[in-house]
Design a protein around this motif. Structure first.
Motif, mmCIF file in Angstrom:
data_model
loop_
_atom_site.group_PDB
_atom_site.id
_atom_site.type_symbol
_atom_site.label_atom_id
_atom_site.label_comp_id
_atom_site.label_asym_id
_atom_site.label_seq_id
_atom_site.Cartn_x
_atom_site.Cartn_y
_atom_site.Cartn_z
ATOM 1 N N LEU A 111 0.853 -1.185 0.000
ATOM 2 C CA LEU A 111 0.000 0.000 0.000
ATOM 3 C C LEU A 111 0.888 1.233 0.000
ATOM 4 O O LEU A 111 1.765 1.358 0.864
ATOM 5 C CB LEU A 111 -0.911 0.011 1.237
ATOM 6 N N ARG A 112 0.658 2.082 -0.954
ATOM 7 C CA ARG A 112 1.461 3.311 -1.105
ATOM 8 C C ARG A 112 2.960 3.030 -1.028
ATOM 9 O O ARG A 112 3.704 3.713 -0.310
ATOM 10 C CB ARG A 112 1.063 4.337 -0.048
ATOM 11 N N ILE A 132 2.980 -4.374 3.110
ATOM 12 C CA ILE A 132 2.239 -4.602 4.362
ATOM 13 C C ILE A 132 2.203 -6.091 4.711
ATOM 14 O O ILE A 132 2.331 -6.472 5.875
ATOM 15 C CB ILE A 132 0.784 -4.070 4.240
ATOM 16 N N PRO A 152 1.097 -7.975 16.503
ATOM 17 C CA PRO A 152 1.121 -6.615 17.049
ATOM 18 C C PRO A 152 0.294 -5.620 16.234
ATOM 19 O O PRO A 152 -0.085 -5.920 15.103
ATOM 20 C CB PRO A 152 2.608 -6.243 16.999
ATOM 21 N N ASN A 153 0.058 -4.459 16.817
ATOM 22 C CA ASN A 153 -0.658 -3.396 16.100
ATOM 23 C C ASN A 153 0.093 -3.047 14.823
ATOM 24 O O ASN A 153 1.326 -2.964 14.815
ATOM 25 C CB ASN A 153 -0.782 -2.134 16.967
ATOM 26 N N GLY A 154 -0.664 -2.850 13.758
ATOM 27 C CA GLY A 154 -0.064 -2.464 12.483
ATOM 28 C C GLY A 154 0.578 -3.622 11.735
ATOM 29 O O GLY A 154 1.290 -3.424 10.746
ATOM 30 N N ALA A 155 0.326 -4.869 12.202
ATOM 31 C CA ALA A 155 0.979 -6.049 11.619
ATOM 32 C C ALA A 155 0.412 -6.440 10.258
ATOM 33 O O ALA A 155 1.039 -7.194 9.518
ATOM 34 C CB ALA A 155 0.842 -7.231 12.573
ATOM 35 N N GLY A 156 -0.794 -5.986 9.958
ATOM 36 C CA GLY A 156 -1.407 -6.337 8.671
ATOM 37 C C GLY A 156 -2.603 -7.271 8.787
ATOM 38 O O GLY A 156 -3.076 -7.809 7.782
ATOM 39 N N LYS A 157 -3.138 -7.442 9.991
ATOM 40 C CA LYS A 157 -4.249 -8.394 10.194
ATOM 41 C C LYS A 157 -5.521 -7.932 9.470
ATOM 42 O O LYS A 157 -6.171 -8.715 8.783
ATOM 43 C CB LYS A 157 -4.513 -8.569 11.703
ATOM 44 N N THR A 158 -5.870 -6.654 9.664
ATOM 45 C CA THR A 158 -7.067 -6.133 8.983
ATOM 46 C C THR A 158 -6.865 -6.159 7.471
ATOM 47 O O THR A 158 -7.785 -6.485 6.715
ATOM 48 C CB THR A 158 -7.375 -4.699 9.469
ATOM 49 N N THR A 159 -5.654 -5.859 7.040
ATOM 50 C CA THR A 159 -5.346 -5.900 5.607
ATOM 51 C C THR A 159 -5.559 -7.312 5.068
ATOM 52 O O THR A 159 -6.110 -7.497 3.979
ATOM 53 C CB THR A 159 -3.884 -5.449 5.377
ATOM 54 N N GLN A 188 -13.769 -3.989 12.259
ATOM 55 C CA GLN A 188 -13.235 -3.510 13.543
ATOM 56 C C GLN A 188 -13.973 -2.241 13.969
ATOM 57 O O GLN A 188 -14.305 -2.044 15.120
ATOM 58 C CB GLN A 188 -11.745 -3.243 13.366
ATOM 59 N N GLU A 195 -11.406 -8.179 15.521
ATOM 60 C CA GLU A 195 -11.397 -7.809 16.947
ATOM 61 C C GLU A 195 -12.807 -7.745 17.529
ATOM 62 O O GLU A 195 -13.235 -6.696 18.025
ATOM 63 C CB GLU A 195 -10.658 -6.482 17.147
ATOM 64 N N HIS A 236 -6.557 -10.173 19.949
ATOM 65 C CA HIS A 236 -5.323 -9.851 20.669
ATOM 66 C C HIS A 236 -5.215 -10.608 21.989
ATOM 67 O O HIS A 236 -4.162 -10.587 22.613
ATOM 68 C CB HIS A 236 -5.261 -8.344 20.972
HETATM 69 N N1 LIG Z 1 -5.097 2.281 2.875
HETATM 70 C C1 LIG Z 1 -3.864 2.243 3.402
HETATM 71 N N2 LIG Z 1 -2.855 2.929 2.824
HETATM 72 C C2 LIG Z 1 -1.610 2.881 3.337
HETATM 73 N N3 LIG Z 1 -1.266 2.184 4.420
HETATM 74 C C3 LIG Z 1 -2.237 1.475 5.033
HETATM 75 C C4 LIG Z 1 -3.587 1.475 4.561
HETATM 76 N N4 LIG Z 1 -4.327 0.664 5.363
HETATM 77 C C5 LIG Z 1 -3.473 0.212 6.298
HETATM 78 N N5 LIG Z 1 -2.226 0.695 6.097
HETATM 79 C C6 LIG Z 1 -1.036 0.401 6.913
HETATM 80 O O1 LIG Z 1 -0.828 -0.995 6.866
HETATM 81 C C7 LIG Z 1 -0.321 -1.463 8.110
HETATM 82 C C8 LIG Z 1 -1.177 -2.602 8.592
HETATM 83 O O2 LIG Z 1 -2.460 -2.092 8.941
HETATM 84 P P1 LIG Z 1 -3.600 -3.066 9.480
HETATM 85 O O3 LIG Z 1 -4.778 -2.221 9.804
HETATM 86 O O4 LIG Z 1 -3.790 -4.170 8.508
HETATM 87 O O5 LIG Z 1 -2.914 -3.635 10.802
HETATM 88 P P2 LIG Z 1 -3.545 -4.478 11.996
HETATM 89 O O6 LIG Z 1 -2.643 -5.638 12.225
HETATM 90 O O7 LIG Z 1 -4.962 -4.792 11.716
HETATM 91 O O8 LIG Z 1 -3.398 -3.454 13.196
HETATM 92 P P3 LIG Z 1 -4.236 -3.260 14.582
HETATM 93 O O9 LIG Z 1 -3.953 -4.466 15.448
HETATM 94 O O10 LIG Z 1 -3.631 -2.022 15.134
HETATM 95 O O11 LIG Z 1 -5.686 -3.112 14.229
HETATM 96 C C9 LIG Z 1 -0.297 -0.251 9.033
HETATM 97 O O12 LIG Z 1 1.023 0.236 9.090
HETATM 98 C C10 LIG Z 1 -1.222 0.732 8.374
HETATM 99 O O13 LIG Z 1 -0.813 2.050 8.643
#
Ligand SMILES: Nc1ncnc2c1ncn2[C@@H]1O[C@H](COP(=O)(O)OP(=O)(O)OP(=O)(O)O)[C@@H](O)[C@H]1O
Length: 235
Positions: free
Chosen positions: A19-20, A24, A43-50, A80, A162, A195
């Motif tokens: 992404l950008r 991820i 961890p937070n920001g790991a990419g789970k939601t992605t 979420q 979550e 989590h």
């Molecule tokens: N549309 C987007 N454009 C750019 N970066 C993105 C986008 N969506 C998510 N990210 C980045 O991708 C990374 C993973 O985000 P994601 O939401 O998948 O993490 P997560 O594991 O679900 O985090 P959390 O536990 O905090 O919910 C983060 O660094 C986030 O900033």
């Protein structure tokens, strides 16, 4: 674990998402078995939601995502976060009615639909909320209502991001029973971001820990929480 046949319901091979310009997710290989409650943690920001969004088809990615559904093709999803205007004067019944029937409330036979909505709310343990205003629900109550919505029509795979984040300790135990009931009585396979290591130990069959790549993938039973958590900081 339920007694349903253990074939893979979801197979992900060599998935990567950028992404950008940022990578991820990289080289994700994941199997979710039918009849499992499968946790995604990390961890937070790991990419789970992605990863969840990729499974939903809403994320450009490389690699393959295959569904081996045999009963229906439906995927239920509870995000979420959901932006909702709390000043909108709508009851839980009307909210679910609109989501499920996609027609104005006054056009349908309310009694038949009410029974259907009551059944869904009962499955998520919140039938008592049916006449409450959605804007007045607590975060945990609203999540239960969203979960009820995701159960109709019945999904083969339920994705929960979550789901327990706003639920109190007593509510969590009810929530866990509800997940087990969805798996065992309704035959729904669940992939959920979680989590809480305690919750994963209590209800999940399998767990995958992600931090851009997968750093654990295996049974939830016997998982060494301390070892897993230590790896959060090393990646
Ligand atoms: N549309 C987007 N454009 C750019 N970066 C993105 C986008 N969506 C998510 N990210 C980045 O991708 C990374 C993973 O985000 P994601 O939401 O998948 O993490 P997560 O594991 O679900 O985090 P959390 O536990 O905090 O919910 C983060 O660094 C986030 O900033």
């Amino acid at each position: 674990m339920s007694s349903t046949e253990e074939h893979n319901l979801l197979e992900i091979d060599n998935l990567s998402v950028s992404l950008r310009g940022n990578r991820i997710l990289e080289d994700i290989n994941l199997r979710v078995k039918k009849g499992h409650i499968h946790a995604l943690t990390g961890p937070n920001g790991a990419g789970k939601t992605t990863l969840m969004r990729s499974v939903m088809g809403g994320m450009p990615h490389k690699g393959t995502i295959r569904f081996l559904f045999r009963e229906s093709t439906r995927i239920g999803y509870v995000p979420q976060f959901l932006e909702f205007d709390h000043s909108v004067p709508i009851t839980v019944f009307d909210f679910l009615f609109l989501m499920l029937k996609k027609m104005p409330v006054f056009l349908a036979r309310r009694r038949t639909v009410r029974a259907e909505v009551e059944e869904l709310l009962t499955a998520t343990d919140c039938a008592h909320l049916i006449d409450r205003s959605v804007g007045q629900l607590s975060g945990g109550e609203f999540r239960r209502v969203l979960l009820a919505q995701a159960l109709s029509p019945k999904p083969e795979l339920l994705l929960l991001d979550e789901p327990a984040s706003n639920i109190d300790e007593v509510g969590i135990r009810h929530f866990e029973e509800m997940l087990i009931n969805l798996r065992d009585e309704h035959g729904i396979t669940i992939l959920m971001v979680c989590h809480s290591m305690n919750m994963i130990s209590r209800v999940c069959d399998a767990v995958t820990a992600v931090n851009r790549t997968i750093f654990y993938d295996g049974p939830a039973k016997g998982l060494n929480h301390a070892d897993l958590l230590q790896q959060y900081t090393f990646l």
